[in-house]
Design a protein around this motif. Structure first.
Motif, short mmCIF file in Angstrom:
data_model
loop_
_atom_site.label_atom_id
_atom_site.label_comp_id
_atom_site.label_asym_id
_atom_site.label_seq_id
_atom_site.Cartn_x
_atom_site.Cartn_y
_atom_site.Cartn_z
N MET A 90 0.71 -1.33 0.17
CA MET A 90 0.14 -0.08 -0.10
C MET A 90 0.75 1.27 0.13
SD MET A 90 -3.10 -1.36 2.67
CE MET A 90 -4.03 0.36 2.61
N VAL A 91 1.88 1.12 0.71
CA VAL A 91 2.92 2.33 0.77
C VAL A 91 3.48 2.66 -0.60
CG1 VAL A 91 5.19 3.17 1.91
CG2 VAL A 91 3.16 2.24 3.39
N ARG A 125 1.31 4.26 -2.94
CA ARG A 125 1.15 5.55 -2.68
C ARG A 125 2.36 6.49 -3.27
NH1 ARG A 125 -3.64 7.62 -3.13
NH2 ARG A 125 -5.02 6.16 -2.41
N SER A 144 2.31 6.81 -6.97
CA SER A 144 1.49 7.67 -7.25
C SER A 144 1.85 8.99 -7.12
CB SER A 144 -0.16 7.32 -6.28
OG SER A 144 -0.97 8.44 -6.63
N GLY A 145 2.45 9.40 -5.92
CA GLY A 145 2.96 10.65 -5.57
C GLY A 145 3.93 10.89 -6.61
N ILE A 205 -5.33 3.78 -8.30
CA ILE A 205 -4.41 3.61 -7.32
C ILE A 205 -5.42 3.63 -6.11
CG2 ILE A 205 -2.65 4.84 -5.81
CD1 ILE A 205 -1.46 3.61 -8.50
N PHE A 206 -6.15 4.32 -5.81
CA PHE A 206 -7.30 4.25 -4.72
C PHE A 206 -7.96 3.00 -4.59
CE2 PHE A 206 -11.44 4.89 -3.23
CZ PHE A 206 -11.42 5.19 -1.88
N SER A 241 -5.27 0.18 -3.58
CA SER A 241 -4.82 0.24 -2.23
C SER A 241 -5.89 -0.14 -1.39
CB SER A 241 -4.50 1.81 -2.06
OG SER A 241 -3.93 1.84 -0.96
#
Length: 93
Positions: free
Chosen positions: A15-16, A19, A22-23, A56-57, A60
């Motif tokens: 999950m990290v 993210r 995605s960032g 991504i949401f 996750s």
């Protein structure tokens, strides 16, 4: 001397990682928008981000739910799924 070992669940690491990816994509697109200096290209790049963000949401949330599957009842899964669905409906344009 004591050594402290922290165990981090693999689900949490995935999950990290999602993210972080995605960032990084968001930051890369921001740089590209500045580089191209064009409103038309900025709109096109933002449109691509509109596809990446929800993907991504959903990924996750799905990974998190799979990681918690042994601790949640079916009714809680239904409520969480309904919540995610409502979020996606709410952000539709």
């Amino acid at each position: 001397m004591k050594t402290w070992f922290f165990t981090i669940e693999m689900t949490l690491l995935v999950m990290v990682a999602l993210r972080l990816i995605s960032g990084l994509i968001e930051l890369t697109v921001a740089g590209l928008i500045l580089k191209f200096n064009s409103i038309e290209k900025a709109v096109a790049l933002n449109a691509m981000l509109a596809l990446i963000g929800p993907t991504i949401f959903i990924a996750s949330v799905a990974i998190g739910l799979i990681g918690m599957s042994d601790r949640l009842s079916i009714s809680k899964f239904v409520f969480i799924g309904a919540g995610v669905l409502l979020i996606l409906i709410g952000i539709r344009k």
